[in-house]
Motif scaffolding. Structure first.
Motif, PDB file in Angstrom:
ATOM      1  N   UNK A 131       0.832  -1.213   0.000  1.00  0.00           N
ATOM      2  CA  UNK A 131       0.000   0.000   0.000  1.00  0.00           C
ATOM      3  C   UNK A 131       0.863   1.258   0.000  1.00  0.00           C
ATOM      4  N   UNK A 132       1.950   1.222   0.759  1.00  0.00           N
ATOM      5  CA  UNK A 132       2.850   2.374   0.785  1.00  0.00           C
ATOM      6  C   UNK A 132       3.440   2.633  -0.594  1.00  0.00           C
ATOM      7  N   UNK A 133       3.759   1.571  -1.323  1.00  0.00           N
ATOM      8  CA  UNK A 133       4.357   1.742  -2.641  1.00  0.00           C
ATOM      9  C   UNK A 133       3.342   2.119  -3.716  1.00  0.00           C
ATOM     10  N   UNK A 134       2.074   1.785  -3.497  1.00  0.00           N
ATOM     11  CA  UNK A 134       1.049   2.129  -4.485  1.00  0.00           C
ATOM     12  C   UNK A 134       0.554   3.563  -4.349  1.00  0.00           C
ATOM     13  N   UNK A 135       0.709   4.116  -3.156  1.00  0.00           N
ATOM     14  CA  UNK A 135       0.215   5.473  -2.905  1.00  0.00           C
ATOM     15  C   UNK A 135       1.056   6.476  -3.697  1.00  0.00           C
ATOM     16  N   UNK A 136       0.446   7.577  -4.125  1.00  0.00           N
ATOM     17  CA  UNK A 136       1.130   8.522  -5.009  1.00  0.00           C
ATOM     18  C   UNK A 136       1.916   9.604  -4.260  1.00  0.00           C
ATOM     19  N   UNK A 137       1.801   9.744  -2.972  1.00  0.00           N
ATOM     20  CA  UNK A 137       2.593  10.627  -2.110  1.00  0.00           C
ATOM     21  C   UNK A 137       2.684  12.076  -2.606  1.00  0.00           C
ATOM     22  N   UNK A 138       1.573  12.807  -2.566  1.00  0.00           N
ATOM     23  CA  UNK A 138       1.619  14.216  -2.971  1.00  0.00           C
ATOM     24  C   UNK A 138       2.529  15.054  -2.069  1.00  0.00           C
ATOM     25  N   UNK A 139       2.697  14.613  -0.817  1.00  0.00           N
ATOM     26  CA  UNK A 139       3.570  15.343   0.108  1.00  0.00           C
ATOM     27  C   UNK A 139       4.985  14.810   0.150  1.00  0.00           C
ATOM     28  N   UNK A 140       5.262  13.819  -0.730  1.00  0.00           N
ATOM     29  CA  UNK A 140       6.597  13.262  -0.883  1.00  0.00           C
ATOM     30  C   UNK A 140       7.167  12.697   0.420  1.00  0.00           C
ATOM     31  N   UNK A 141       8.489  12.827   0.620  1.00  0.00           N
ATOM     32  CA  UNK A 141       9.140  12.183   1.770  1.00  0.00           C
ATOM     33  C   UNK A 141       8.606  12.735   3.083  1.00  0.00           C
ATOM     34  N   UNK A 142       8.289  14.035   3.108  1.00  0.00           N
ATOM     35  CA  UNK A 142       7.755  14.629   4.343  1.00  0.00           C
ATOM     36  C   UNK A 142       6.451  13.938   4.747  1.00  0.00           C
ATOM     37  N   UNK A 143       5.593  13.656   3.769  1.00  0.00           N
ATOM     38  CA  UNK A 143       4.341  12.967   4.063  1.00  0.00           C
ATOM     39  C   UNK A 143       4.609  11.551   4.539  1.00  0.00           C
ATOM     40  N   UNK A 144       5.580  10.875   3.926  1.00  0.00           N
ATOM     41  CA  UNK A 144       5.926   9.511   4.351  1.00  0.00           C
ATOM     42  C   UNK A 144       6.414   9.508   5.797  1.00  0.00           C
ATOM     43  N   UNK A 145       7.230  10.484   6.167  1.00  0.00           N
ATOM     44  CA  UNK A 145       7.705  10.582   7.558  1.00  0.00           C
ATOM     45  C   UNK A 145       6.522  10.696   8.514  1.00  0.00           C
ATOM     46  N   UNK A 146       5.552  11.544   8.169  1.00  0.00           N
ATOM     47  CA  UNK A 146       4.384  11.744   9.033  1.00  0.00           C
ATOM     48  C   UNK A 146       3.541  10.481   9.140  1.00  0.00           C
ATOM     49  N   UNK A 147       3.370   9.782   8.016  1.00  0.00           N
ATOM     50  CA  UNK A 147       2.580   8.545   8.020  1.00  0.00           C
ATOM     51  C   UNK A 147       3.262   7.488   8.884  1.00  0.00           C
ATOM     52  N   UNK A 148       4.573   7.346   8.738  1.00  0.00           N
ATOM     53  CA  UNK A 148       5.311   6.349   9.526  1.00  0.00           C
ATOM     54  C   UNK A 148       5.273   6.698  11.015  1.00  0.00           C
TER      55      UNK A 148
END
Length: 509
Positions: free
Chosen positions: A404-421
């Motif tokens: 799911x993490x790899x399928x998501x398009x991440x509009x907020x990029x790495x910053x968004x990934x940090x927040x999600x994690x």
């Protein structure tokens, strides 16, 4: 016949010499913050004034623990071990009784009878507490032969100790600050090591290859990338691994301040330059002198400030607001932008000659959706950091969660990934070792359904589909938080400026 000296005159002369010695000591220890130099000066003067053979200073580790971290001795002796034991025992007694010690026969004193002193020539001892504002900082101990000390020596030693308390405390705090500063510098340099930028994708390999060539030089660098791609992280890595790493790294967001305030922040101002300028102030160019100045979102700088920045680069000097005298500066400039500056030049909002000056080397950071093979590496790295901070044992993500993490398009990029994690780490059970897909936010878990619904094959390009999805997520976040842009930006993993750019881009006002 030998000249007879009046005992009173001799006593006055001796007192004068002692007073001069004490004054000399006070001056010597008050003109330095070098802890070792202060301790040596105290021991030298104390032994000279009292005729002691040897001196010892023990400093306490802290006020809540009766143990010592620093033990300095003056005067070599073959009996070092026993003398150290004597000094430590005397210090412990001082801490217990808060009283000075004068002992002229240690072997007959009950407090030292258990020690083997038969071959030790230093049978006399003076020990006084070194205090500051009522707190004992340490103990000053002098050693001599049998019957070597008097009450007069004790008074002198107490005076020396009283002179030394505040000075020793200041010097020790200064040393602690120096050590802490050194530790923080090493920590910062470690945090921004080249190796801390994670990625094995082809896009990031290209970035690493360029950085390896840029870092050892002093050239200006323009970092391009969407909001949240890690532009400031790269800028810091360039600085802390480059030739200016011992100097300051100073960063400013050019879109966060109005024009007049930004100009003052960058170039400084003189007293009276504008209303409220009650005193002169140095700008960030001067603060970063010898180091690096990072100008984030340089595209938001006004044309007037662009002209002033261009002159600063060309002349290697600045002029504070309201000032008439130029100030020479030596600063490496790194800029970042989330916009295409060549388009800004065509639109007339950015000076072409400034762009040429800034982009000696351009580093283009790919958005996270273009380096999805890096997502597992990044996710696990961020998870371990978050888990460590929260005292949890999380080690990774379930197979479904990673998909799911790899399928998501991440509009907020790495910053968004940090927040999600970080959210996943916070919500995970204390004993859990893996993050389950159920802990992921709704937008990440539901991304496959959203992508498969809007368009049938051939109805839209991939870019159009991504933009429509991005627009929908921004709208949903704004609705969710009642139009609160700060909270909406945080939920999307964007900066407030990044969200404002997307609101403008999709005409969502």
């Amino acid at each position: 016949m030998p000249v007879q000296t009046d005992p009173k005159i001799e006593e006055l002369s001796q007192s004068l010499r002692e007073l001069q010695a004490l004054n000399k000591l006070a001056l010597a220890i008050s003109t330095t913050l070098d802890l070792d130099a202060i301790i040596n000066t105290i021991l030298n003067e104390a032994t000279a004034l009292t005729g002691a053979r040897q001196g010892t200073i023990l400093l306490m580790k802290n006020q809540n623990e009766q143990s010592f971290t620093t033990l300095v001795r003056k005067g070599a002796s073959e009996h070092e071990t026993v003398i150290k034991q004597i000094a430590t025992r005397a210090a412990v007694e001082i801490l217990k009784q808060r009283e000075s010690l004068l002992i002229n026969n240690l072997s007959e004193d009950a407090r030292f009878k258990t020690m083997n002193l038969s071959n030790c020539p230093l049978a006399s001892l003076l020990a006084v507490p070194i205090q500051n504002r009522g707190a004992v900082l340490g103990v000053l101990v002098l050693h001599s032969g049998a019957g070597g000390f008097s009450e007069k020596h004790l008074r002198l030693l107490n005076i020396i100790a009283s002179q030394s308390g505040q000075v020793l405390e200041n010097a020790r705090r200064f040393r602690e600050l120096e050590e802490e500063n050194l530790h923080l510098k090493k920590e910062v340099q470690g945090a921004y090591r080249f190796e801390e930028i994670i990625g094995q994708s082809a896009a990031m390999t290209k970035v690493f290859g360029l950085l390896e060539k840029v870092i050892p030089t002093d050239v200006r660098v323009l970092i391009e990338g969407e909001s949240g791609t890690g532009k400031e992280l790269v800028a810091r890595a360039i600085h802390y691994n480059g030739p200016r790493k011992s100097k300051r790294f100073v960063a400013i967001d050019c879109g966060a301040l109005p024009e007049q305030l930004l100009e003052s922040e960058l170039f400084g101002h003189v007293k009276g330059a504008f209303t409220g300028a009650s005193e002169s102030k140095k700008g960030l160019f001067q603060a970063a002198d010898g180091g690096t100045l990072f100008l984030d979102e340089i595209n938001n700088m006004s044309p007037a400030l662009q002209a002033k920045l261009l002159r600063a680069i060309q002349e290697s000097e600045i002029r504070p607001v309201g000032g008439t005298q130029p100030i020479k500066i030596d600063v490496r400039i790194i800029c970042a932008t989330s916009q295409d500056l060549s388009q800004s030049v065509k639109q007339g909002s950015f000076r072409e000659e400034l762009l040429f000056r800034l982009k000696v080397v351009t580093v283009k950071l790919p958005p996270l959706r273009e380096r999805k093979e890096d997502i597992p590496l990044l996710s696990v790295q961020f998870l371990k950091k978050s888990a460590s901070a929260m005292n949890k044992s999380l080690q990774g993500f379930s197979k479904e969660a990673l998909q799911l993490l790899q399928r998501y398009h991440w509009p907020g990029n790495v910053r968004e990934l940090v927040n999600v994690v970080e959210r996943c780490a916070a919500l995970a059970d204390a004993e859990a070792r893996m993050v389950d897909a159920t802990l992921l936010p709704d937008e990440v878990r539901g991304v496959t359904q959203i992508v498969n619904k809007p368009f049938a094959p051939g109805e839209a390009t991939l870019l159009q589909a991504v933009e429509e999805l991005e627009r929908a997520l921004v709208v949903e976040a704004l609705k969710k938080f009642g139009g609160n842009r700060t909270k909406a930006a945080e939920s999307l993993g964007l900066s407030r400026r990044g969200l404002l750019n997307k609101i403008e881009r999709y005409s969502l006002e």
